[in-house]
Design a protein around this motif. Structure first.
Motif, short mmCIF file in Angstrom:
data_model
loop_
_atom_site.label_atom_id
_atom_site.label_comp_id
_atom_site.label_asym_id
_atom_site.label_seq_id
_atom_site.Cartn_x
_atom_site.Cartn_y
_atom_site.Cartn_z
N ASP A 9 37.03 32.47 41.03
CA ASP A 9 36.65 32.47 39.08
C ASP A 9 37.51 34.00 39.33
OD1 ASP A 9 37.87 31.37 36.76
OD2 ASP A 9 35.27 32.32 36.95
N LEU A 10 36.63 34.79 39.73
CA LEU A 10 36.76 35.68 39.32
C LEU A 10 38.06 36.55 39.62
CD1 LEU A 10 35.64 38.97 39.13
CD2 LEU A 10 34.29 39.17 41.33
N HIS A 11 38.27 35.86 40.67
CA HIS A 11 40.12 36.28 42.05
C HIS A 11 40.75 35.58 40.94
CE1 HIS A 11 38.57 38.53 44.93
NE2 HIS A 11 37.41 38.21 44.98
N LYS A 12 40.77 34.34 40.20
CA LYS A 12 41.67 33.83 40.04
C LYS A 12 42.95 34.84 38.92
CE LYS A 12 41.45 29.82 38.06
NZ LYS A 12 41.40 28.87 37.59
N ASN A 13 43.98 35.19 38.64
CA ASN A 13 44.86 35.84 37.33
C ASN A 13 45.10 37.11 37.98
OD1 ASN A 13 45.76 33.60 35.58
ND2 ASN A 13 43.56 33.53 35.51
N SER A 14 44.70 37.31 39.46
CA SER A 14 44.42 38.97 39.72
C SER A 14 46.03 38.97 41.18
CB SER A 14 43.17 39.20 40.34
OG SER A 14 43.08 38.10 42.06
N THR A 196 44.32 49.05 43.84
CA THR A 196 44.62 47.92 42.97
C THR A 196 44.35 47.00 43.43
OG1 THR A 196 45.98 48.34 46.10
CG2 THR A 196 47.17 48.83 44.36
N TYR A 197 42.91 46.82 44.26
CA TYR A 197 41.66 46.15 44.26
C TYR A 197 40.59 46.14 43.59
CZ TYR A 197 38.81 42.84 46.91
OH TYR A 197 38.00 41.75 46.82
N TYR A 198 39.72 47.54 44.29
CA TYR A 198 38.68 47.37 43.53
C TYR A 198 38.83 47.80 42.05
CZ TYR A 198 36.41 46.97 47.91
OH TYR A 198 35.56 46.76 49.14
N LYS A 199 39.99 48.66 41.72
CA LYS A 199 39.56 48.55 40.54
C LYS A 199 39.71 47.55 39.24
CE LYS A 199 40.34 53.67 39.73
NZ LYS A 199 40.64 55.05 39.97
N PRO A 200 40.67 47.49 39.56
CA PRO A 200 41.19 45.47 38.86
C PRO A 200 39.85 44.79 38.24
CG PRO A 200 43.06 46.22 40.56
CD PRO A 200 41.68 47.30 40.59
N LEU A 201 39.16 44.58 40.14
CA LEU A 201 37.94 43.78 40.19
C LEU A 201 37.59 44.37 39.26
CD1 LEU A 201 37.01 41.20 41.54
CD2 LEU A 201 36.54 42.80 43.35
N GLN A 202 36.71 44.72 38.92
CA GLN A 202 35.74 45.79 38.65
C GLN A 202 36.14 45.50 36.62
OE1 GLN A 202 35.09 50.30 40.31
NE2 GLN A 202 33.22 49.26 40.25
N ALA A 203 37.14 45.65 36.32
CA ALA A 203 38.00 45.39 35.01
C ALA A 203 37.56 44.29 34.82
CB ALA A 203 39.30 46.25 34.87
N ARG A 204 37.68 43.12 35.57
CA ARG A 204 37.03 41.67 35.12
C ARG A 204 36.16 41.29 34.79
NH1 ARG A 204 41.43 41.56 39.29
NH2 ARG A 204 40.10 40.55 40.63
N PHE A 205 34.50 41.89 35.78
CA PHE A 205 33.86 41.69 35.82
C PHE A 205 32.74 41.38 34.02
CE2 PHE A 205 31.94 43.99 39.59
CZ PHE A 205 32.90 43.83 41.05
N GLY A 206 33.34 41.88 33.18
CA GLY A 206 32.58 41.95 32.27
C GLY A 206 33.33 40.10 31.15
N LYS A 220 24.63 37.27 40.41
CA LYS A 220 24.83 38.22 42.05
C LYS A 220 26.13 38.60 41.75
CE LYS A 220 23.09 35.98 46.19
NZ LYS A 220 24.81 35.73 46.68
N VAL A 221 26.80 37.37 42.02
CA VAL A 221 28.58 37.31 42.53
C VAL A 221 28.73 39.13 41.63
CG1 VAL A 221 31.00 36.41 41.88
CG2 VAL A 221 28.89 35.62 42.12
N ILE A 222 28.96 39.12 40.99
CA ILE A 222 28.89 40.77 40.70
C ILE A 222 28.05 42.01 41.25
CG2 ILE A 222 28.86 42.22 38.85
CD1 ILE A 222 31.06 40.53 38.71
N GLU A 223 26.95 41.25 41.99
CA GLU A 223 25.89 42.73 42.57
C GLU A 223 26.69 42.67 43.91
OE1 GLU A 223 22.13 41.40 41.12
OE2 GLU A 223 22.27 41.50 39.62
#
Length: 249
Positions: A9-14, A196-206, A220-223
């Motif tokens: 779910d975290l990685h969807k729409n990326s 192209t990976y970590y910054k877009p990923l972090q932007a979805r954390f919230g 836990k997933v986010i940590e």
């Protein structure tokens, strides 16, 4: 939801589910001497939502089988392909990358960005080689040491996470021992990890945490991902993905 379902779910729409970029895909493609006078048969192993698959479909005269274990990502890829008018060039296949229906010497090109580690580099070479035609090409990115010495902390981390981590020269020997000739190699720069990976990923954390009511498992997933990101920033001079381009002898 299980932890795996949350990760999906975290990685969807990326655009991508791992380090890499359009620039890297194009650079790898440029290193291959692919024939232009025929329609190629291509497999993209562990394609995820298909950022690189779409690019390959745009650039190649090819029929691409996009293989992934997770239907959520394949659905995204199918939607993107249809919107871009590429639906006739990309066929999705929900399978594990070590359990495939391809015939011997069916494929002209096997592509895999950041996914071969799921079955092991050398094991992947052995399995996938059978599907490639003689003179066919392999393009894979694989976690690789980019220095010959490194701090014990990062060495122990990767030896635990992925015992096959190694320097490029030893990966190239494995290619040669399994019937391939190297035609090109480079490693991904830090932009391909961070921008192209970590910054877009972090932007979805919230929004991810809000969507899952800030549950303990979601946190836990986010940590875990933040720990991975912190580790990369600390040790980014010692490892990356190496992109290996090889021809089957």
């Amino acid at each position: 939801m299980t932890e795996l379902e949350l990760i999906i779910d975290l990685h969807k729409n990326s655009e991508r589910q791992g380090p890499g970029s359009e620039k890297d895909t194009l650079r790898a493609l440029d290193l291959l001497n692919l024939p232009t006078d025929q329609k190629l048969k291509v497999a993209d192993m562990g394609c995820g939502s298909g950022g690189q698959t779409i690019l390959l479909a745009k650039k190649l005269n090819a029929q691409i089988r996009a293989v992934d274990l997770f239907p959520e990502f394949l659905e995204e890829l199918n939607e993107k392909a249809q919107k871009l008018g590429l639906g006739d060039k990309i066929l999705t296949l929900e399978k594990s990358i070590d359990d495939l229906p391809f015939k011997n010497e069916e494929l002209d090109l096997i592509w895999s960005e950041g996914a071969i580690y799921n079955i092991g580099f050398e094991n992947g070479l052995k399995i996938w080689s059978d599907y490639l035609k003689m003179g066919g090409y392999l393009a894979v990115s694989e976690i690789t040491w980019i220095s010959h010495s490194r701090p014990k902390e990062i060495e122990q981390f990767w030896k635990t996470e992925y015992p096959e981590v190694d320097v490029a020269s030893n990966k190239i020997k494995q290619l040669e021992n399994n019937g391939f000739t190297l035609v090109g190699y480079f490693y991904l720069d830090q932009e391909s990890w961070i921008e192209t990976y970590y910054k877009p990923l972090q932007a979805r954390f919230g929004t991810f945490l809000k969507r899952h009511n800030n549950s303990e498992l979601a946190r836990k997933v986010i940590e875990d991902y933040q720990a991975e990101i912190d580790l990369y920033h600390k040790f980014k001079d010692y490892y990356s993905y190496g992109f290996y381009l090889a021809k089957k002898n």
